[in-house]
Design a protein around this motif. Structure first.
Motif, PDB file in Angstrom:
ATOM      1  N   LEU A  48       0.824  -1.211   0.000  1.00 22.52           N
ATOM      2  CA  LEU A  48       0.000   0.000   0.000  1.00 22.52           C
ATOM      3  C   LEU A  48       0.857   1.259   0.000  1.00 22.52           C
ATOM      4  N   ASP A  49       2.140   1.103   0.339  1.00 24.26           N
ATOM      5  CA  ASP A  49       3.072   2.226   0.313  1.00 24.26           C
ATOM      6  C   ASP A  49       3.158   2.823  -1.091  1.00 24.26           C
ATOM      7  N   ALA A  50       3.064   1.972  -2.112  1.00 23.31           N
ATOM      8  CA  ALA A  50       3.112   2.453  -3.492  1.00 23.31           C
ATOM      9  C   ALA A  50       1.760   3.035  -3.906  1.00 23.31           C
ATOM     10  N   VAL A  51       0.691   2.464  -3.381  1.00 21.80           N
ATOM     11  CA  VAL A  51      -0.654   2.907  -3.756  1.00 21.80           C
ATOM     12  C   VAL A  51      -0.942   4.323  -3.269  1.00 21.80           C
ATOM     13  N   ASP A  52      -0.542   4.639  -2.033  1.00 20.85           N
ATOM     14  CA  ASP A  52      -0.870   5.971  -1.503  1.00 20.85           C
ATOM     15  C   ASP A  52      -0.149   7.077  -2.271  1.00 20.85           C
ATOM     16  N   GLY A  53       1.048   6.787  -2.746  1.00 16.20           N
ATOM     17  CA  GLY A  53       1.776   7.786  -3.528  1.00 16.20           C
ATOM     18  C   GLY A  53       1.093   8.094  -4.849  1.00 16.20           C
ATOM     19  N   HIS A  54       0.664   7.036  -5.527  1.00 17.64           N
ATOM     20  CA  HIS A  54      -0.063   7.218  -6.796  1.00 17.64           C
ATOM     21  C   HIS A  54      -1.387   7.946  -6.564  1.00 17.64           C
ATOM     22  N   ALA A  55      -2.064   7.603  -5.480  1.00 18.09           N
ATOM     23  CA  ALA A  55      -3.344   8.248  -5.167  1.00 18.09           C
ATOM     24  C   ALA A  55      -3.147   9.733  -4.881  1.00 18.09           C
TER      25      ALA A  55
END
Length: 220
Positions: A48-55
């Motif tokens: 989810l560390d990668a997901v929050d950045g994209h979001a």
């Protein structure tokens, strides 16, 4: 008409960040006894560390709070895993402690100094000018592999405590993968030490310039 203020705590990337913390806490609770459940929660939190950045970029919801939350969650997650590893491998407690201290202090000081640099106009050391560091900072693939390899090494040490995996070349699979990813963890630690040194130097530059400005005012 009163202006409506944004609630950054309800921004999507920050909600994802809170979910990461919740998953990490569950992983910590089950780490000593339930390998599979702990791994699922820990790995999901890491992904989810990668997901929050994209979001944050897609929704235009990047915030300083989110950046700090992201870093603190990363550091706390790794620290919790290393503390568990120290109980599993007491013989290597010193090295695990050292790894945790380097990880926390290096990232904290560098992040804090970068935030202070944004408020000043002084000349700082820029590590991106170094060819090796330039690749680290600009190549997202290299950065991902370094971070993933580092996390994989410690995660594999954790799994090794419970399972050996199939034998490959006379060695358990998880141990073999840990040996292969260990150099990545060592290089990552070295880069963090460089961050710590450069952050300290840049922080001293801020101190010297601020003291000089105060001295100049006192003269006038």
């Amino acid at each position: 008409m009163a202006e409506t203020k944004e609630n950054i705590f309800l921004f999507v990337p920050n909600i994802i960040g809170f979910a990461r913390i919740f998953l990490a806490i569950i992983a910590f609770y089950y780490m000593p006894t339930h390998c599979v459940l702990a791994c699922i929660c820990y790995i999901t939190s890491a992904l989810l560390d990668a997901v929050d950045g994209h979001a944050a970029r897609y929704l235009n919801q990047s915030t300083k709070f989110g950046a700090i939350l992201d870093q603190l969650t990363d550091r706390a997650g790794t620290a919790g895993l290393l503390m568990t590893l120290a109980t599993f491998y007491p013989r290597y407690t010193f090295w695990l402690q050292l790894s945790m201290v380097i990880d926390i202090t290096g990232h904290w000081l560098y992040l804090h100094t970068c935030m202070l640099q944004g408020k000043t106009s002084h000349k700082f050391i820029d590590m991106s000018e170094n060819p090796i560091m330039h690749v680290y900072y600009t190549n997202k693939t290299v950065l991902f592999l370094m971070c993933a390899g580092n996390e994989a090494f410690y995660a594999l040490l954790y799994v090794m405590h419970f399972y050996t995996g199939p034998t490959v070349l006379g060695v358990g699979l998880f141990k073999l993968l840990a040996l292969l990813t260990m150099p990545v963890a060592v290089v990552k630690a070295f880069i963090t030490i460089v961050h710590l040194i450069v952050g300290s130097i840049n922080l001293s530059i801020i101190d010297v310039n601020e003291r000089a400005a105060i001295a100049e005012k006192q003269k006038n």
